[in-house]
Design an enzyme around this catalytic site. Structure first.
Site, PDB file in Angstrom:
ATOM      1  CE  LYS A   1      -4.449  -0.761   2.192  1.00 27.71           C
ATOM      2  NZ  LYS A   1      -4.948  -0.348   3.384  1.00 27.71           N
TER       3      LYS A   1
HETATM    4  C1  E4P Z   1      -8.455  -0.605   4.008  1.00 28.69           C
HETATM    5  O1  E4P Z   1      -7.503  -0.722   3.375  1.00 28.69           O
HETATM    6  C2  E4P Z   1      -8.526   0.725   4.792  1.00 28.69           C
HETATM    7  O2  E4P Z   1      -7.335   0.610   5.492  1.00 28.69           O
HETATM    8  C3  E4P Z   1      -9.765   0.789   5.559  1.00 28.69           C
HETATM    9  O3  E4P Z   1     -10.954   0.334   5.002  1.00 28.69           O
HETATM   10  C4  E4P Z   1     -10.002   2.007   6.428  1.00 28.69           C
HETATM   11  O4  E4P Z   1     -10.972   1.952   7.173  1.00 28.69           O
HETATM   12  P1  E4P Z   1     -11.522   3.236   8.286  1.00 28.69           P
HETATM   13  O5  E4P Z   1     -11.871   4.436   7.331  1.00 28.69           O
HETATM   14  O6  E4P Z   1     -12.618   2.616   8.743  1.00 28.69           O
HETATM   15  O7  E4P Z   1     -10.344   3.424   8.932  1.00 28.69           O
END
Ligand code: E4P
Length: 213
Positions: free
Chosen positions: A83
Protein backbone atom coordinates in the site's frame (compact mmCIF):
# COMPACT_ATOMS: atom_id res chain seq x y z
CA UNK A 1 -16.74 -9.53 -6.55
CA UNK A 2 -13.93 -10.44 -4.17
CA UNK A 3 -14.35 -10.01 -0.41
CA UNK A 4 -11.38 -9.03 1.72
CA UNK A 5 -11.12 -8.71 5.51
CA UNK A 6 -10.07 -5.30 6.78
CA UNK A 7 -8.22 -6.23 9.96
CA UNK A 8 -4.86 -7.35 11.36
CA UNK A 9 -6.51 -9.49 14.03
CA UNK A 10 -5.25 -13.01 13.45
CA UNK A 11 -8.05 -14.75 15.33
CA UNK A 12 -10.70 -12.96 13.26
CA UNK A 13 -8.83 -13.74 10.05
CA UNK A 14 -8.60 -17.43 10.98
CA UNK A 15 -12.29 -17.54 11.91
CA UNK A 16 -13.62 -15.99 8.70
CA UNK A 17 -11.03 -17.67 6.47
CA UNK A 18 -12.33 -21.01 7.77
CA UNK A 19 -15.70 -20.18 6.15
CA UNK A 20 -13.86 -20.33 2.83
CA UNK A 21 -14.88 -16.96 1.41
CA UNK A 22 -12.05 -14.61 2.35
CA UNK A 23 -10.24 -13.61 -0.85
CA UNK A 24 -7.66 -11.34 0.78
CA UNK A 25 -6.80 -9.06 3.70
CA UNK A 26 -6.11 -5.35 4.00
CA UNK A 27 -4.20 -3.80 6.86
CA UNK A 28 -3.06 -0.28 7.61
CA UNK A 29 -0.76 1.21 10.28
CA UNK A 30 -3.69 1.90 12.63
CA UNK A 31 -4.97 -1.70 12.39
CA UNK A 32 -1.46 -3.07 13.02
CA UNK A 33 -0.93 -0.72 15.99
CA UNK A 34 -4.22 -1.94 17.50
CA UNK A 35 -2.86 -5.50 17.64
CA UNK A 36 0.37 -4.55 19.44
CA UNK A 37 2.55 -6.97 17.42
CA UNK A 38 5.48 -6.24 15.09
CA UNK A 39 4.41 -5.62 11.48
CA UNK A 40 6.63 -8.26 9.85
CA UNK A 41 5.55 -11.01 12.27
CA UNK A 42 1.85 -10.27 11.82
CA UNK A 43 1.94 -9.90 8.04
CA UNK A 44 3.79 -13.20 7.66
CA UNK A 45 1.23 -14.89 9.95
CA UNK A 46 -1.65 -13.48 7.89
CA UNK A 47 -0.04 -14.59 4.62
CA UNK A 48 0.10 -18.17 5.93
CA UNK A 49 -3.66 -18.17 6.65
CA UNK A 50 -4.90 -16.34 3.54
CA UNK A 51 -3.49 -17.21 0.15
CA UNK A 52 -5.08 -14.23 -1.65
CA UNK A 53 -3.77 -10.64 -1.69
CA UNK A 54 -2.53 -9.30 1.65
CA UNK A 55 -1.94 -5.53 1.72
CA UNK A 56 0.63 -3.92 3.98
CA UNK A 57 1.34 -0.21 4.07
CA UNK A 58 4.59 1.77 3.93
CA UNK A 59 5.30 4.53 6.46
CA UNK A 60 7.71 6.49 4.25
CA UNK A 61 6.51 9.61 2.54
CA UNK A 62 9.46 10.02 0.14
CA UNK A 63 10.02 7.97 -3.02
CA UNK A 64 13.31 6.35 -1.95
CA UNK A 65 11.87 5.31 1.39
CA UNK A 66 8.77 3.82 -0.26
CA UNK A 67 10.90 1.84 -2.72
CA UNK A 68 13.04 0.49 0.09
CA UNK A 69 10.10 -0.59 2.25
CA UNK A 70 8.21 -2.11 -0.67
CA UNK A 71 11.20 -4.20 -1.76
CA UNK A 72 11.53 -5.57 1.77
CA UNK A 73 7.77 -6.34 2.03
CA UNK A 74 7.90 -8.21 -1.28
CA UNK A 75 10.32 -10.74 0.23
CA UNK A 76 7.96 -11.59 3.10
CA UNK A 77 5.46 -13.61 1.05
CA UNK A 78 4.27 -14.25 -2.50
CA UNK A 79 0.84 -12.72 -1.93
CA UNK A 80 2.01 -9.31 -0.64
CA UNK A 81 0.47 -6.14 -2.08
CA UNK A 82 2.18 -2.91 -1.03
CA UNK A 83 0.00 0.00 0.00
CA UNK A 84 1.32 3.38 -1.04
CA UNK A 85 -0.38 6.67 -0.26
CA UNK A 86 -2.08 8.70 -2.99
CA UNK A 87 0.60 11.40 -3.26
CA UNK A 88 2.95 12.51 -6.07
CA UNK A 89 5.66 10.40 -4.37
CA UNK A 90 3.30 7.42 -4.13
CA UNK A 91 2.49 7.71 -7.84
CA UNK A 92 6.17 7.92 -8.76
CA UNK A 93 7.03 4.90 -6.62
CA UNK A 94 4.08 2.96 -8.11
CA UNK A 95 5.47 3.36 -11.63
CA UNK A 96 8.92 2.12 -10.58
CA UNK A 97 7.71 -0.78 -8.43
CA UNK A 98 5.09 -1.99 -10.93
CA UNK A 99 7.93 -2.54 -13.42
CA UNK A 100 9.60 -4.76 -10.80
CA UNK A 101 6.37 -6.75 -10.57
CA UNK A 102 5.63 -5.52 -7.07
CA UNK A 103 1.86 -5.14 -6.86
CA UNK A 104 0.71 -1.78 -5.56
CA UNK A 105 -2.47 -0.82 -3.75
CA UNK A 106 -2.86 2.97 -3.82
CA UNK A 107 -4.61 3.97 -0.64
CA UNK A 108 -6.40 7.00 0.80
CA UNK A 109 -8.19 7.76 -2.48
CA UNK A 110 -11.03 10.25 -2.19
CA UNK A 111 -11.67 11.48 -5.75
CA UNK A 112 -12.15 10.06 -9.24
CA UNK A 113 -9.22 12.14 -10.49
CA UNK A 114 -6.95 10.43 -7.95
CA UNK A 115 -8.25 7.02 -9.07
CA UNK A 116 -7.55 7.90 -12.71
CA UNK A 117 -3.94 8.79 -11.83
CA UNK A 118 -3.52 5.61 -9.78
CA UNK A 119 -4.60 3.52 -12.78
CA UNK A 120 -2.34 5.43 -15.15
CA UNK A 121 0.58 4.83 -12.77
CA UNK A 122 -0.03 1.08 -12.97
CA UNK A 123 -1.50 0.28 -9.54
CA UNK A 124 -2.92 -3.21 -9.16
CA UNK A 125 -5.57 -1.94 -6.72
CA UNK A 126 -7.03 1.47 -5.98
CA UNK A 127 -8.61 1.96 -2.54
CA UNK A 128 -11.33 4.63 -2.33
CA UNK A 129 -12.37 5.16 1.32
CA UNK A 130 -16.13 5.55 1.10
CA UNK A 131 -16.98 5.64 4.82
CA UNK A 132 -14.64 8.54 5.48
CA UNK A 133 -16.31 10.45 2.62
CA UNK A 134 -19.77 9.69 4.00
CA UNK A 135 -18.53 10.84 7.43
CA UNK A 136 -17.97 14.36 6.06
CA UNK A 137 -21.30 14.48 4.21
CA UNK A 138 -20.11 13.35 0.75
CA UNK A 139 -21.45 10.37 -1.22
CA UNK A 140 -18.87 7.58 -1.09
CA UNK A 141 -20.80 5.23 -3.37
CA UNK A 142 -21.12 7.92 -6.02
CA UNK A 143 -17.31 7.98 -6.13
CA UNK A 144 -17.26 4.22 -6.77
CA UNK A 145 -19.72 4.64 -9.66
CA UNK A 146 -17.49 7.33 -11.19
CA UNK A 147 -14.36 5.20 -10.93
CA UNK A 148 -16.13 2.15 -12.40
CA UNK A 149 -17.23 4.28 -15.36
CA UNK A 150 -13.76 5.78 -15.94
CA UNK A 151 -11.98 2.42 -15.74
CA UNK A 152 -14.51 0.90 -18.17
CA UNK A 153 -14.10 3.77 -20.63
CA UNK A 154 -10.37 3.16 -20.91
CA UNK A 155 -10.21 -0.54 -20.07
CA UNK A 156 -7.86 0.03 -17.11
CA UNK A 157 -6.84 -3.22 -15.42
CA UNK A 158 -6.54 -1.65 -11.94
CA UNK A 159 -9.06 -3.28 -9.58
CA UNK A 160 -11.37 -1.08 -7.52
CA UNK A 161 -11.08 -2.05 -3.85
CA UNK A 162 -13.87 -0.38 -1.89
CA UNK A 163 -12.52 0.49 1.57
CA UNK A 164 -13.71 2.14 4.77
CA UNK A 165 -16.96 0.19 4.78
CA UNK A 166 -19.32 0.91 7.66
CA UNK A 167 -22.52 -0.99 6.68
CA UNK A 168 -23.40 -4.33 5.06
CA UNK A 169 -25.60 -2.48 2.55
CA UNK A 170 -22.50 -0.76 1.17
CA UNK A 171 -21.14 -4.16 0.14
CA UNK A 172 -24.19 -4.98 -1.96
CA UNK A 173 -24.26 -1.48 -3.43
CA UNK A 174 -20.58 -1.80 -4.39
CA UNK A 175 -21.37 -5.13 -6.07
CA UNK A 176 -24.31 -3.55 -7.92
CA UNK A 177 -22.20 -0.77 -9.38
CA UNK A 178 -19.47 -3.20 -10.43
CA UNK A 179 -16.61 -2.76 -7.93
CA UNK A 180 -14.02 -5.55 -8.05
CA UNK A 181 -13.36 -5.95 -4.32
CA UNK A 182 -14.83 -4.88 -0.98
CA UNK A 183 -12.76 -4.96 2.18
CA UNK A 184 -14.87 -5.32 5.32
CA UNK A 185 -14.18 -5.25 9.06
CA UNK A 186 -14.99 -8.55 10.84
CA UNK A 187 -18.25 -7.28 12.40
CA UNK A 188 -19.59 -6.36 8.96
CA UNK A 189 -18.51 -9.74 7.56
CA UNK A 190 -20.66 -11.33 10.24
CA UNK A 191 -23.63 -9.13 9.40
CA UNK A 192 -23.40 -10.10 5.71
CA UNK A 193 -24.14 -13.70 6.64
CA UNK A 194 -26.82 -13.31 9.24
CA UNK A 195 -30.47 -12.32 8.92
CA UNK A 196 -33.13 -12.53 11.67
CA UNK A 197 -35.59 -14.15 9.25
CA UNK A 198 -33.04 -16.88 8.46
CA UNK A 199 -32.66 -17.59 12.20
CA UNK A 200 -36.43 -17.54 12.74
CA UNK A 201 -36.93 -19.82 9.72
CA UNK A 202 -34.42 -22.39 11.01
CA UNK A 203 -36.02 -22.33 14.48
CA UNK A 204 -39.50 -22.90 13.04
CA UNK A 205 -38.39 -25.71 10.71
CA UNK A 206 -36.66 -27.50 13.60
CA UNK A 207 -39.75 -27.12 15.83
CA UNK A 208 -42.04 -28.44 13.08
CA UNK A 209 -39.70 -31.34 12.38
CA UNK A 210 -39.81 -32.34 16.07
CA UNK A 211 -43.62 -32.24 16.06
CA UNK A 212 -43.74 -34.52 13.00
CA UNK A 213 -41.80 -37.29 14.82
C1 E4P B 1 -8.54 -0.37 3.91
O1 E4P B 1 -7.63 -0.66 3.18
C2 E4P B 1 -8.50 0.75 4.86
O2 E4P B 1 -7.34 0.66 5.60
C3 E4P B 1 -9.70 0.79 5.75
O3 E4P B 1 -10.84 0.31 5.05
C4 E4P B 1 -9.95 2.12 6.40
O4 E4P B 1 -11.17 2.09 7.07
P1 E4P B 1 -11.59 3.19 8.16
O5 E4P B 1 -11.97 4.43 7.43
O6 E4P B 1 -12.76 2.59 8.86
O7 E4P B 1 -10.40 3.40 9.04
Amino acid sequence: MKLFLDTANLEAIKKYASWGLVDGVTTNPSLIAKEGVPLEKRIKEICKVVKGAVSTEVLSTDVEGMLKEARVFKKWAKNIYVKLPMTPEGLQATQILSKEEIRINITLVFSAAQALLAAKAGAAFVSPFIGRLDDIGHDGMQLIEEIVQIYRNYDFKTEILVASIRLPRQVTEAAMVGADICTVPPDIYDKLVRHPLTDAGIKKFLEDAKKAK
